[in-house]
Write an enzyme that holds these catalytic residues in place. Structure first.
Site, mmCIF file in Angstrom:
data_model
loop_
_atom_site.group_PDB
_atom_site.id
_atom_site.type_symbol
_atom_site.label_atom_id
_atom_site.label_comp_id
_atom_site.label_asym_id
_atom_site.label_seq_id
_atom_site.Cartn_x
_atom_site.Cartn_y
_atom_site.Cartn_z
ATOM 1 N N ASN A 195 0.872 -1.176 0.000
ATOM 2 C CA ASN A 195 0.000 0.000 0.000
ATOM 3 C C ASN A 195 0.914 1.233 0.000
ATOM 4 O O ASN A 195 1.500 1.582 1.025
ATOM 5 C CB ASN A 195 -0.889 -0.028 1.251
ATOM 6 N N ARG B 250 -2.389 -2.024 -3.628
ATOM 7 C CA ARG B 250 -3.661 -1.356 -3.400
ATOM 8 C C ARG B 250 -3.696 -0.110 -4.279
ATOM 9 O O ARG B 250 -2.788 0.721 -4.229
ATOM 10 C CB ARG B 250 -3.765 -0.955 -1.937
ATOM 11 N N HIS C 44 -13.057 1.744 -0.111
ATOM 12 C CA HIS C 44 -12.865 0.727 0.943
ATOM 13 C C HIS C 44 -13.266 -0.663 0.438
ATOM 14 O O HIS C 44 -13.631 -1.543 1.236
ATOM 15 C CB HIS C 44 -13.733 1.007 2.184
ATOM 16 N N ARG D 213 -14.311 14.323 7.758
ATOM 17 C CA ARG D 213 -15.095 14.606 6.551
ATOM 18 C C ARG D 213 -16.569 14.756 6.915
ATOM 19 O O ARG D 213 -17.071 14.026 7.765
ATOM 20 C CB ARG D 213 -14.964 13.475 5.537
ATOM 21 N N GLU E 167 -7.378 -5.835 4.884
ATOM 22 C CA GLU E 167 -7.276 -5.519 3.458
ATOM 23 C C GLU E 167 -6.022 -6.136 2.852
ATOM 24 O O GLU E 167 -6.007 -6.524 1.688
ATOM 25 C CB GLU E 167 -7.253 -3.991 3.277
#
Ligand code: ADP
Length: 394
Positions: free
Chosen positions: A7, A88, A177, A236, A381
């Protein structure tokens, strides 16, 4: 088969080396402050954590050191033992519904999609190119955050704006995601021992999203054209009335970029509470009865519950609800507040189990008599990337 899961961010590079298909983690670590001063990296191997300082001018420096350390720590004798490197990639647009071998065409597409993910796709590309150079014989595989959501129907991914915006500019819901939603929903299907079932996955981290999944395929998700849509997040805003943007530009004289930054970085839990974007800080203030912290929590829980309710109806009933990511895995308080609100659907929390389920534990948190079982599933992940990569390379 040895597989790396990678990643790459703009100034960091996280990796995990696996023996597949056993899913055994051989070594993992992170390179930090790449391209900045005081750069360093940490490696975890055999239960030991090692931190080293290093000059990391760019991602290539990091990958070169990683390759050397894989040999130093006997993870491999020869780099050719690494048959696949899974990367990723945040944005795959509507081109990739699955992970794919990275060739020139894929590189070009990811580059073109940088407009849609300017903070992420360019960094992902730098990482891919560095591995192509350093471990050229390994197959490089792209694992997209958007791919899992490509099964969403047009009637759910379109916005009610001129259709031409979609055709000409790609304005639609993409969702993010994806590797996490895929991992967690598959894990729940394994636990239920049922391929055909309806699951709601609540990925509640600093960034958060919820997905409705039927028979392993995504039906709907809360993030949209960008990750700023959907539920209230750490910093956010999530969904807002878009008219607030031009109104606040006029009122404050701020530019569109400044307002965008406020909606991304100074809103959500941080914006309402004025304390922090971190749920731990907010929960500490709630115990002191801080009214804004309490309000932020309510807003967050409301947004999560409203999407669970929406997806319950969209799916036509639900077989399981799963909580994952930093908040979902570690905050019994948030889960308690959410599940209490689902009492009207017959969902019954088991308080003891809910308190127990933290810090990496997986399990059920509802009573046997609950109409819908709820689970805590620590997301992974990295292993999802390794699995996809293994399946493609094999
Ligand atoms: P991201 O990947 O989006 O950065 P994570 O999934 O790592 O987010 O989640 C990070 C968030 O998890 C932190 O901001 C924090 O609010 C929350 N978190 C972590 N541990 C706890 C805890 N023990 N209690 C409550 N919240 C927690």
């Amino acid at each position: 088969m040895k597989i790396l899961s990678v990643n790459a961010g703009s100034s960091s590079l996280k990796f995990q080396a696996y023996e597949m298909p056993e899913e055994k983690v051989l070594m993992k670590g992170v390179f930090e402050r790449i391209g900045i001063d005081n750069s360093f990296y940490t490696i975890k191997i055999n239960g030991e954590k090692i931190k080293k300082e290093a000059t990391l001018r760019n991602h290539e420096d990091a990958v070169r050191i990683l390759a050397q350390e894989l040999i130093n720590y006997n993870v491999v004798k020869d780099l050719n033992e690494i048959e696949g490197v899974g990367h990723r990639i945040v944005h795959g647009g509507d081109k990739y519904a699955n992970s794919v071998i990275i060739d020139d065409d894929v590189l070009k597409t990811v580059e073109e999609l940088s407009d849609l993910a300017p903070l992420h796709n360019p960094a992902n590309l730098v990482g891919i190119r560095a591995f192509m150079k350093e471990i050229p014989n390994a197959k490089q595989v792209g694992c997209f955050d958007t791919a899992f959501h490509q099964t969403i129907d047009e009637e759910r991914y379109l916005y009610a704006v001129p259709y031409e915006w979609y055709e000409k500019y790609g304005i639609r819901k993409y969702g993010f995601h994806g590797m996490s939603h895929k991992y967690v929903s598959n894990r729940v299907r394994e636990i239920l021992d049922e391929k055909y079932c309806n699951i709601i996955v609540c990925h509640l981290g600093n960034g958060g999203s919820i997905s409705a999944v039927r028979d392993g395929k995504c039906v709907d998700t809360t993030m949209g054209f960008t990750p700023n849509a959907g539920i209230v997040m750490g910093s956010r805003s999530g969904d807002i009335d878009y008219s607030i943007i031009p109104y606040m530009m006029k009122k404050t004289g701020k530019s569109i970029e400044e307002i965008d930054t406020i909606l991304n970085k100074q809103s959500g839990m941080l914006g309402i509470s004025g304390i922090s974007s971190d749920f731990r800080d907010i929960e500490a203030k709630i115990s002191e009865k801080d009214q804004k912290a309490i309000m932020a929590h309510y807003l967050f829980v409301n947004s999560v519950v409203s999407y669970i309710a929406k997806y319950y109806v969209e799916l036509g009933g639900v077989d399981a609800i799963a909580f994952t990511a930093g908040v979902g895995e570690n905050s019994p308080h948030v889960r308690n507040m959410v599940i209490k609100r689902l009492a009207c659907l017959g969902v019954k929390l088991d308080k003891e189990k809910n308190e127990e389920m933290r810090f990496g534990k997986e399990g059920i948190i509802t009573k046997e008599s609950s109409s819908i079982p709820c689970y805590v599933i620590p997301t992974d992940e990295e292993v999802m990337i390794a699995k996809d990569t293994y399946n493609i390379v094999k």
